[in-house]
Design an enzyme around this catalytic site. Structure first.
Site, PDB file in Angstrom:
ATOM      1  N   GLU A 432       0.842  -1.189   0.000  1.00  0.00           N
ATOM      2  CA  GLU A 432       0.000   0.000   0.000  1.00  0.00           C
ATOM      3  C   GLU A 432       0.885   1.249   0.000  1.00  0.00           C
ATOM      4  O   GLU A 432       1.714   1.433   0.889  1.00  0.00           O
ATOM      5  CB  GLU A 432      -0.867  -0.057   1.270  1.00  0.00           C
ATOM      6  N   ASP A 505      -0.617  -1.639   6.006  1.00  0.00           N
ATOM      7  CA  ASP A 505      -0.484  -1.188   7.386  1.00  0.00           C
ATOM      8  C   ASP A 505      -1.441  -1.949   8.298  1.00  0.00           C
ATOM      9  O   ASP A 505      -2.507  -2.369   7.875  1.00  0.00           O
ATOM     10  CB  ASP A 505      -0.834   0.308   7.494  1.00  0.00           C
ATOM     11  N   ASP A 507      -3.485  -0.919  10.279  1.00  0.00           N
ATOM     12  CA  ASP A 507      -4.549  -0.038  10.769  1.00  0.00           C
ATOM     13  C   ASP A 507      -5.795  -0.190   9.897  1.00  0.00           C
ATOM     14  O   ASP A 507      -5.819  -1.014   8.986  1.00  0.00           O
ATOM     15  CB  ASP A 507      -4.077   1.424  10.771  1.00  0.00           C
ATOM     16  N   ASP A 509      -7.222   1.641   7.596  1.00  0.00           N
ATOM     17  CA  ASP A 509      -7.046   1.881   6.160  1.00  0.00           C
ATOM     18  C   ASP A 509      -6.391   0.678   5.492  1.00  0.00           C
ATOM     19  O   ASP A 509      -6.780   0.263   4.394  1.00  0.00           O
ATOM     20  CB  ASP A 509      -6.155   3.109   5.926  1.00  0.00           C
TER      21      ASP A 509
END
Ligand code: 1YM
Length: 643
Positions: A432, A505, A507, A509
């Site tokens: 990403e 990541d 997280d 997102d």
């Protein structure tokens, strides 16, 4: 490890216990070898292993009822049956009770007497001792000969000898176990996973009654299917919302050296849906039995159409036309199943092919001849598929050529390809963002690892047509990098890497991007997932420095476990939380996430049984975070990758 071993309570083991401990040690050291992994599937596999012993007892005609209880903590299970009870007398040769042996010796299972093959079976068929080795606590209770007997274990080692508990009526076996949290990162069972497995078992074993007591959600459910896989095929049709193309369904049941059960019907849906099982084990990748089935289906229908001169002039009927809209369940029982493939879900026994082919072909052709109205409805359905295929062929051919070959022959510019030309053991990391892509590019092993950075959010491909999907630049780059093509031209043998790893990541997102990519794979390249080629990388969220040592943790749970285990006492502890992959130094990324020796990868896998359908439905429907949760629960932790 010290030479003096102690048990959980600090007492010393006896010499015999040490033998048991060492006997089961390989299981605790490499659980993946025995249960496929320590993720959600591996965890649930423990239940299936104990359950299979009860099912075997029922299939051999000795038990009529099975009960599975998921206890209120969600982390422990009891399986009970009213069979003969595991023998508690001392085995003449081994000088121990069968009860103790089957829970403490690898490979000792129902094959004791040698004549019965396991009728239900597990991934590796090693059974009760594996469950015991991977449980903090296991309690076995047996009712036999008017008494109840008990034997308890702690991490695989008996707490004492088999004890007579008291008088008892009836017979049966009850096994309670709680999986070891030092082996399984997550020990919560999923009630839905258990429910669907139990129901599938009652479809495959006609007349078997299984009760599920779910103390977590405080509900109970009983499964019993008098029509076995006949009920199953109707259920699948209903779940898929597919209208039947004819009345009734085809059903075959044949006993013998190889037992065969098959139920099928045609629907107005345009795909083909075949669920196959060997000894009760789902074979998602098919194999020889499915090949035999498909061959039989084609031949039976063609013979029928030829005999009655039903093929319109000028129209050729392809094998796929015959199978369009088909919903089928094929379940066979064979003495010595050989499984192959990366996920061991493909049958390899050559004899299964001809046995299934012969049985299905003859009975299906007969059934068509004897049910002329139904047969005509089916033939009508098949002719329709053939016409539709011929009509759409030109259009679909032009899409494929234009979007995949003509326009984009060269690899995307942002792909940092690996240098090795042979595909063996190569990996494509889909990363990403450009900055994370940069770290990965510098930190990787460039001979075997390729990096493809994706910018921002990937298109949600779920509800889009293939044409629209291909217009998206990021997706088009991805497809080109993979090399497989897509849609009708998808060809897994052209995959340019041996693994595809999603690196995002830790997280929300990142989870979202992972979900969108997985949705894309599920929807447009399901074969990639079926063949176990898609993995999730697990980048660390925390760096923990304790004194001079550094540890990495992928989530809060692991962080806390490390802090607890390493009991720092007076040492300095420093915890760093990473904001994203982008801020990680290339060397750190290599050490924690890319290096095959130290990293952790999760293989994306679909659970079998009824649940596979629900997974897809979930992916299509709910919001992304729910989907991600679902994927994580169904992802399998892949260990010991052969690199
Ligand atoms: C909750 C789990 O294990 N039931 C069970 C297991 C066995 C028997 C009956 C059994 C088998 C045989 C004879 C036989 C097993 N026994 C053995 C072994 N439920 C559960 N119920 N008598 C009872 O196969 O001959 C292995 S499995 F080896 F001890 F005989």
């Amino acid at each position: 490890m010290s030479s003096k071993k102690t048990d959980a309570k600090g007492g010393e083991y006896s010499a015999k216990d040490i033998t048991i401990l060492e006997g089961l040690d390989p299981v605790r050291k490499r659980p993946g070898m025995y249960i496929g992994g320590v993720g959600s599937q591996g965890l649930h596999h423990l239940v299936w292993e104990i359950l299979d012993n009860s099912i075997d007892e029922a299939m051999n005609g000795h038990a009529t009822e099975i009960r599975v209880t998921l206890h209120a903590d969600g982390r422990s299970v009891t399986v009970e049956d009213n069979g003969r009870g595991i023998p508690v007398d001392v085995h003449p040769k081994l000088k121990r009770t069968a009860l103790e042996i089957i829970f403490t010796t690898l490979h000792a299972g129902g094959k004791f007497e040698g004549q019965n093959y396991k009728t239900s079976g597990g991934l590796h068929g090693v059974g009760a001792s594996v469950v015991n080795a991977l449980s903090t606590k296991l309690r076995a209770r047996v009712k036999r000969d008017g008494s109840e007997w008990g034997l308890d274990f702690t991490r695989g080692v008996p707490d004492g000898p088999v004890k007579k508990i008291g008088p008892a009526k009836g017979t049966g076996t009850t096994v309670f176990f709680s999986p070891d949290p030092t082996i399984f990162p997550r020990t919560e069972f999923n009630p839905e996973t258990i429910t669907s497995r139990l129901e599938v078992a009652t479809f495959l074993h006609k007349g078997l009654k299984i009760e599920f007591v779910d103390e977590v959600q405080n509900r109970r459910e009983t499964f019993l299917h008098k029509n076995g896989i006949g009920d199953y095929v109707l259920r699948l049709q209903k779940d898929r919302n597919a209208k039947a193309a004819h009345e009734s369904f085809f059903f075959l049941e044949k006993d013998g050296e190889v037992g065969i059960q098959c139920a099928l019907l045609w629907t107005e849906s345009t795909d083909e849906y075949v669920k196959s099982f060997v000894n009760g084990i789902p074979t998602a990748s098919g194999g020889t039995h499915e090949n035999g089935f498909r061959a039989a289906l084609g031949k039976a229908v063609r013979n029928y159409m030829e005999t009655h001169k039903l093929t319109p002039r000028g129209l050729t009927i392809a094998a796929e036309d015959i199978r369009e809209g088909l919903v089928a369940v094929l379940s066979i029982f064979i003495p010595d199943p050989q499984f192959q493939g990366q996920t061991k879900d493909k049958l390899n026994n050559p004899e299964a092919q001809s046995v299934v082919d012969n049985a299905v072909r003859a009975t299906l052709e007969n059934w068509l001849h004897n049910n002329r109205t139904i047969a005509e409805q089916i033939v009508g359905r098949i002719i329709l598929s053939a016409r539709a295929r011929e009509a759409s062929r030109a259009a679909s051919a032009s899409i494929t050529r234009k979007s995949l070959t003509g326009a984009r022959l060269t690899l995307p510019g942002k792909l940092s390809d690996c240098t090795q030309t042979d595909r063996t053991n190569t990996e494509l990391f889909i990363v990403e963002g450009d900055s994370a892509g940069g770290s990965a590019k510098q930190g990787r092993d460039r001979t075997r690892q390729a990096i493809l950075p994706l910018r921002g959010k990937v298109l949600n491909t779920e509800s889009l047509s293939l044409g629209k999907v291909l217009e998206n630049r990021e997706i088009a780059d991805l497809i080109t990098a993979l090399g497989t093509g897509i849609g009708p031209s998808f060809d897994i043998s052209k995959l340019r890497y041996s693994r595809v790893v999603l690196l995002a990541d830790a997280d929300s997102d990142g989870h979202h991007i992972t979900t969108l990519l997985l949705t894309f794979f599920y929807r447009h390249m399901p074969e990639l997932i079926k063949q176990g080629r898609v993995y999730l990388a697990v980048p660390p969220l925390y760096r923990i420095d304790i004194g001079n040592d550094t540890y990495w943790a992928a989530d809060d749970q692991v962080r806390d476990a490390i802090l607890k285990e390493k009991k720092p006492d007076s040492k300095n502890v420093e915890i760093t939380r990473f904001k994203g992959l982008g801020e990680m130094m290339p060397k750190v990324l290599w050490d924690t996430t890319l290096n095959p020796r130290t990293r952790r990868l999760i293989r994306v896998d679909l659970d079998d049984g009824l649940e596979a359908d629900r997974v897809i439905a979930d992916l299509m429907g709910k919001d992304a975070s729910a989907r991600f949760q679902f994927i994580m629960e169904h992802a399998e932790r892949a260990e010991a990758l052969d690199v």
